[in-house]
Every structure is written in C-alpha cells, then in structure tokens.
Design a protein around this motif. Structure first.
Motif, short mmCIF file in Angstrom:
data_model
loop_
_atom_site.label_atom_id
_atom_site.label_comp_id
_atom_site.label_asym_id
_atom_site.label_seq_id
_atom_site.Cartn_x
_atom_site.Cartn_y
_atom_site.Cartn_z
N ARG A 114 0.83 -1.21 0.00
CA ARG A 114 0.00 0.00 0.00
C ARG A 114 0.86 1.26 0.00
NH1 ARG A 114 -2.90 -2.86 3.97
NH2 ARG A 114 -2.05 -1.54 5.63
N TYR A 115 1.96 1.24 0.75
CA TYR A 115 2.70 2.47 0.98
C TYR A 115 3.87 2.69 0.04
CZ TYR A 115 -0.05 2.50 5.26
OH TYR A 115 -1.09 2.51 6.15
N VAL A 116 4.45 1.64 -0.52
CA VAL A 116 5.57 1.83 -1.44
C VAL A 116 5.17 2.66 -2.66
CG1 VAL A 116 7.11 0.64 -3.05
CG2 VAL A 116 6.96 -0.13 -0.69
N PRO A 117 3.98 2.42 -3.29
CA PRO A 117 3.59 3.29 -4.41
C PRO A 117 3.49 4.76 -4.01
CG PRO A 117 2.26 1.29 -4.41
CD PRO A 117 3.04 1.29 -3.12
N MET A 118 3.05 5.01 -2.78
CA MET A 118 2.99 6.40 -2.31
C MET A 118 4.40 6.99 -2.21
SD MET A 118 0.19 6.09 0.77
CE MET A 118 -1.36 5.20 0.55
N LEU A 119 5.34 6.20 -1.71
CA LEU A 119 6.72 6.67 -1.61
C LEU A 119 7.30 6.93 -3.00
CD1 LEU A 119 9.22 7.30 0.07
CD2 LEU A 119 9.77 4.85 0.08
N GLN A 120 6.97 6.06 -3.95
CA GLN A 120 7.42 6.27 -5.32
C GLN A 120 6.89 7.59 -5.87
OE1 GLN A 120 6.08 2.27 -6.75
NE2 GLN A 120 8.03 2.25 -7.81
N GLU A 121 5.62 7.87 -5.59
CA GLU A 121 5.02 9.12 -6.06
C GLU A 121 5.70 10.32 -5.40
OE1 GLU A 121 2.92 11.57 -8.30
OE2 GLU A 121 2.88 9.39 -8.48
N ASN A 122 6.02 10.20 -4.11
CA ASN A 122 6.72 11.27 -3.41
C ASN A 122 8.10 11.53 -4.04
OD1 ASN A 122 4.61 11.55 -1.62
ND2 ASN A 122 5.49 10.19 -0.09
N PHE A 123 8.79 10.45 -4.39
CA PHE A 123 10.10 10.62 -4.99
C PHE A 123 10.00 11.21 -6.40
CE2 PHE A 123 12.44 8.71 -1.63
CZ PHE A 123 13.73 9.15 -1.84
N ARG A 124 8.91 10.87 -7.10
CA ARG A 124 8.72 11.50 -8.40
C ARG A 124 8.57 13.02 -8.24
NH1 ARG A 124 6.45 6.49 -10.13
NH2 ARG A 124 4.46 6.86 -9.07
N SER A 125 7.82 13.42 -7.21
CA SER A 125 7.64 14.85 -6.94
C SER A 125 8.98 15.49 -6.56
CB SER A 125 6.62 15.05 -5.81
OG SER A 125 5.36 14.53 -6.16
N TYR A 126 9.76 14.77 -5.76
CA TYR A 126 11.07 15.28 -5.34
C TYR A 126 11.99 15.42 -6.55
CZ TYR A 126 15.19 15.73 -2.30
OH TYR A 126 16.31 16.17 -1.66
N THR A 127 11.92 14.45 -7.45
CA THR A 127 12.70 14.50 -8.68
C THR A 127 12.28 15.68 -9.54
OG1 THR A 127 12.99 12.09 -8.69
CG2 THR A 127 13.31 13.23 -10.78
N GLU A 128 10.97 15.90 -9.64
CA GLU A 128 10.46 17.03 -10.42
C GLU A 128 10.91 18.36 -9.80
OE1 GLU A 128 6.29 16.37 -10.46
OE2 GLU A 128 6.39 14.66 -11.84
N ALA A 129 10.98 18.41 -8.46
CA ALA A 129 11.41 19.63 -7.79
C ALA A 129 12.86 19.96 -8.14
CB ALA A 129 11.25 19.49 -6.28
N HIS A 130 13.72 18.93 -8.15
CA HIS A 130 15.12 19.17 -8.51
C HIS A 130 15.24 19.53 -9.99
CE1 HIS A 130 17.83 18.36 -5.11
NE2 HIS A 130 16.84 17.61 -4.64
N THR A 131 14.42 18.91 -10.81
CA THR A 131 14.43 19.25 -12.24
C THR A 131 13.99 20.69 -12.45
OG1 THR A 131 13.94 16.94 -12.83
CG2 THR A 131 13.52 18.61 -14.51
N GLU A 132 12.96 21.09 -11.71
CA GLU A 132 12.49 22.47 -11.79
C GLU A 132 13.57 23.44 -11.28
OE1 GLU A 132 8.70 25.24 -10.32
OE2 GLU A 132 8.85 23.12 -9.71
N MET A 133 14.27 23.04 -10.22
CA MET A 133 15.35 23.87 -9.70
C MET A 133 16.45 24.03 -10.74
SD MET A 133 16.33 25.66 -7.13
CE MET A 133 15.28 25.08 -5.78
#
Length: 602
Positions: free
Chosen positions: A332-351
């Motif tokens: 249940r929770y690993v997909p949520m963590l994956q989504e969080n890391f995608r957001s974190y990746t997008e934040a660094h890409t945006e930076m």
C-alpha cells in the motif's frame, strides 16, 4: 520476434495471429478481463493505463509474447497479460472441472485428507514447489543418498531459523551495453557482466537479455520454494532507446546483485555457470544438464539440514501472519513513496531549469540579445555605453562568472536527478508488489500447516504420523528462513539506499555551496579589481541567447497518427551468445573450486 517497424494501434486491432479469426471481434463478443494490479502504461508506446479491479475488453488476445490489445472507456492500448485475469466462462469451466477432479477442503482431517488426492486447487504453490510430495512421500530413492548429492545442492538452516551461509557475498556489475547485429536483420543488446569476489578475483562475460531470461527460468525451476527477485520485464518497443537501455542495465544489475546476496542462490551451479561460462560448447552441454536436473521439487527439501525442534510445532503461524500483514502494508505504501520521490525528482528538475533560466536572464541583460551584439556593451565587452569604463567591466565580468556558476549548479541538479533520484525510485520497484512475490511462500506454509494438523489426528500404527510432522518441520524451516532473508534484504536495501541518498544529497549541497562561495569571491575587493585589467571574453553560454528561426509547416502537411514500434525483445536461442573469446584470464574452475564449501564455523 517482430520486425523493427512501427504499428498503428488500429491496424494491430485488425490483425490476427494465425489461429485467430481474420475479422475483428465485435465488441459484444469480446472477452472480458479485470486488472490484477495497477499498470501505468507509457503513452508514447500506446500502452493502456488501468487500475487494480478495472474491467477491460480484450480486442486481441495476442500482439506479442506477454502482451495483448485491450480497450477501456473507449481507449485502446497494449496491456501486459501478466497484469490481467480473464473473466469469461472458459476460465470458470476450467476451474470447475479442476475442482471436480481434485476435490479439496483444507478444513478436513484424517488419513484421507493427508494421503488422498493432492490439494491442487487450494495450494497451487504448495504442490508445484514439491512441498506436498515431500511431506507425503519423501523423494526418489536414486537421489536420496547424501553421498551422491553435490555440495551445491545441500542447504543448511541454523537456529532462528535462517539460512547458514556457505559462501561470502560478491558484487556483480552490469555495464558496457552494446548493440549487436546477428546474421540477417536481427539486432539485440549485449551487456558485460563482471563478478567481483572477496578475494579480488574478477570474471567478465557477455550476455544478452534472453540469457537473463534463461537464467531466471532455470532458477525458478530449481528453487521453487525460494523467493527470487523479479526479472526486469520485456519491452515491446523502444528497446534500442538510450534511456531504456540504461534503465534496463540498472535493473539487471540490481537483479544480479539480489541473486548474489541470497545465501542459497549465490552458490547455485546455474548462477556460477551463467557468470563464468565463455565457451559456446560448454553452455550447450550445461543447458542440457540443468534441464535434466533431478534436484528440484521434493528433492530440494530432502537435502535441507536443520536442527530438530527449530520452529514451533504449529509452524510459527503467528509470525507468518504478521509477516503477511507487513508485506501487504508495504504494497500500500511503497507506491505512495514512489510518487513522493517523483515529486522530489520534479522539484530538482524544476530547480535546474530555474537556475538555467536565471543564469541566461542575467547573461542576456549584460551582453545583449545576440552574442557579439553591441547594443548593450562597449568595445571591452563591458555592460556600459561608455568606452573604457573599468567599473562596468569589473561588474560585467563578475556577473558573467556568476551566471556560469549558476549553470554549473544546474548541471549538478541534473546529474543528481539522473544518478541518484531516478536510481532510488527505480530501486523501489523491487518492493512494489512484494506481497504477490511472497504469496507462493505463504501458500507453501499454509499447506504444510494443514498436513501437520491432519497428521496430529491420525490414530494407529498404519501411518507414520511422526515422519509427516518431521517433514512438515523441514518445510516450516525453509519458509521461515526465507522470511528472515526477506527481512535482512529489506534492512540492507533501505539502509544502503538511504545512506547513499543522504551522502549524495550532502555532496550536492557541498558542491553547490563551494560554487556559490567561488562566485561570491569574485566580488571581493582584490579579485574584483583584477577583473578590470583585461577585456571580457564571451561566455560559452551566450550562443543559447541567439534568436532561433521559427519552424513552420505547410498547411498541406497533416498530422501523423500515433504509432508504436513493433520490435519485441523475445527469448532467442542461447546457442550463439558469445564470440568465443574469454573476457578474463581467470579459469572458471579455479574461481569456484577455491571458493570454499560447507557451512561456516560458528
């Protein structure tokens, strides 16, 4: 294997395999299926997205191995068959017939339920792993004697229970992918695989993806009771794209290292053969040997050695239930963590993008719209309308150095995303679906518990109940040792990956801080004054400021419909996998014969 061509999705839906009707199947007559898991399809490859439980209409059962064409909410796309379950009556009929032939009730007891028909439906993995046959019958006489068994086929369990290591872990690197064209038009990718052993010996071989499939199939055949890592899936299109090749390389490297870390699999003859064989003749010979291997199924359990009374009499049901709840929660929770890391990746890409945009904005204002423009700068390249203005020259050069620092910081973010964050996110895939990976093990335990319970209720001397219970204990030991291995690997993976994430994050910010201090130093009085002693040189980034011509298309050119590539990385013959030249001077036998066998001393 499909040719390397692009297929329109509508054309695929009209095509049919040889045994299929030549006309499209009407919507009303299509087979229905439901999603077993969430699937995020790649739109560029015309893959269909769906969620667990979604109903799909199957347009075409077969497009390529492991893929079908389905429709959901009016949208057609490619779907992996492993992710769906058919809902039509044919499946129900098969299940019904199987139930009639092999009546099952895991609640019944007595000698009929123990020694009667096999429990094929209720505990599929309990049967296919050989656990049921072992509990009821032991194993075949001709491979029973201990002296006739290879050391690599003997497995030891210590108190815990946990697997007792016979050999040390080693590291596997998958590297140097290369595109190869074989006879005809067939193309495929090969990878170099280097095994690094604790004694500093290294062995390198060359393998293609189909040989990884061969290895995985052989390991599944031999080690049915064990939890093996998931092999990275096949790709129906885009398999020669650089980003896909790099993702597959990373995934194959994680897969091989998980095998090398498993305390039983790491010394399997199949694995050592895969990692060392450089001879085509030997490969074919060993392929036949592995195909005829009798140390599988029930024979695996027969040669597992463990202390008596190493587990609770009920197979430690409570621990198994807690384990199952735990891995279900992870699902249940690993997909949520994956989504969080995608957001974190997008934040660094945006930076990264913001640093580059700010850098170019500063550079544009001090140099003009085009490189070499004299609109904003004087003859020295200074941002000033006055000639020979030293103060503006110093300011211009210091700001230009700042813009270059900002570009360097943007590069740091880009590298951090590609080398750390995406790799971290990809590693989470190994734990997305852990419950399904462990289901066979849980089925084996459940079946053994029932057999043990049945043996408890047997009366009289006609049946050796103690033998049945003793064999059940062996199965319990294997199950609990595998659970312990999952536990240890989870700790190792998440600890190692998180440490690596933090170390690289610290390294990123230290590098950024060093660059910022360097840029700030240009404004210190001594260094700042030196900037006015020579004309400004153009920045290498000024070419990005040049105006680019606008590309227009004639009105007569119509848009091109979406297409998908038809190349499919199927499992080909393993007979011609090498060019017959060794990748290492180390002789295979010398590597593994000196490795050391037998349980380590405590």
């Amino acid at each position: 294997m499909l040719e390397d061509s692009k297929l329109n999705i509508e054309e695929v839906s009209k095509e049919s395999e040889p045994s299929a009707p030549t006309t499209p199947v009407p919507s009303s007559n299509r087979r229905l299926a439901k999603g077993l898991y969430d699937f995020e399809g790649n739109a560029s490859y015309n893959e269909l997205c769906f969620s667990e439980g979604d109903e799909l209409s199957i347009v075409k059962d077969y497009v390529a191995d492991g893929w079908c064409l389905a429709e959901k909410d009016g949208v057609k796309g490619l779907v992996p068959t492993a992710y769906i379950e058919y809902l039509d009556s044919m499946g129900d009929d098969r299940e019904s017939n199987a139930s009639e032939e092999s009546p099952v009730s895991h609640l019944t007891s007595g000698r009929n339920s123990v020694f009667g028909k096999k429990q094929i439906n209720r505990f599929a993995y309990f049967v296919t792993s050989g656990a049921e046959e072992f509990i009821l019958k032991g194993t075949k006489e001709k491979i029973d004697p201990k002296d006739s068994v290879l050391e690599s086929d003997k497995h030891y369990i210590q108190s815990g229970p946990s697997w007792q290591e016979k050999t040390a872990e080693f590291v596997v690197e998958v590297h140097t992918p290369k595109k190869v064209r074989s006879t005809g038009t067939q193309e495929y990718i090969t990878y170099q695989i280097t095994s690094i052993f604790p004694n500093s010996i290294t062995v390198t071989v060359e393998r293609r993806y189909s040989q990884f499939v061969w290895l995985h199939d052989k390991l599944e055949q031999k080690f049915g009771p064990l939890i093996l890592p998931t092999l990275p899936g096949k790709q129906i299109s885009g398999r020669f794209h650089n980003d896909f090749i790099e993702r597959r390389r990373h995934a194959l490297e994680r897969y091989m290292n998980k095998l090398a870390r498993h305390p039983v699999v790491r010394y399997a003859e199949i694995l050592t053969h895969f990692l060392s064989c450089n001879d085509d003749h030997e490969w074919k010979h060993m392929d036949k040997k592995f195909s005829a291997d009798q140390m599988v199924g029930a024979a695996f359990y027969q040669h597992v050695y463990h202390p008596e009374f190493n587990v609770e009499e009920d197979g430690d049901v409570e621990s198994v239930e807690r384990f199952q709840h735990h891995i279900k929660a992870m699902d249940r929770y690993v997909p949520m963590l994956q989504e969080n890391f995608r957001s974190y990746t997008e934040a660094h890409t945006e930076m990264k993008n913001k640093y580059r945009a700010a850098s170019l904005g500063l550079l544009r204002i001090i140099t003009g719209t085009k490189a070499g423009s004299t609109d904003c700068v004087n003859e020295d390249g200074a941002w000033c309308w006055r000639e020979d203005c030293k103060e503006c020259l110093k300011l211009t050069k210091a700001i230009q150095m700042t813009t270059e620092t900002m570009q360097t910081i943007a590069d740091f973010h880009e590298t951090y995303v590609s080398d750390t964050l995406i790799e971290w996110e990809e590693s989470l895939k190994d734990y997305n679906g852990l419950n399904n990976l462990c289901l066979p093990l849980l089925d084996i335990h459940s079946g053994a518990v029932d057999k043990h319970t049945d043996a408890e209720e047997i009366e009289g001397d006609e049946i050796d109940a103690e033998t049945i219970k003793s064999r059940c204990e062996t199965v319990f030991n294997v199950v609990l040792a595998e659970m312990e291995n999952v536990h240890e690997q989870k700790i190792s993976d998440f600890k190692g990956n998180t440490i690596q994430l933090l170390d690289r994050e610290i390294e990123l910010h230290e590098k950024i801080l060093a660059q910022l201090k360097l840029a700030r130093g240009h404004f210190e009085e001594a260094e700042y004054n030196q900037l006015g002693e020579s004309p400004r040189e153009c920045s290498k980034y000024e070419k990005e400021l040049e105006e680019k011509p606008v590309v227009t298309r004639p009105a007569s050119v119509s848009s091109v419909s979406s297409v998908v590539g038809g190349v499919f990385d199927g499992v080909g013959s393993v007979g011609h996998f090498l060019k017959n030249k060794a990748r290492s001077s180390i002789v295979r036998s010398s590597v593994f014969s000196e490795w050391g066998w037998g349980p380590k001393t405590q």
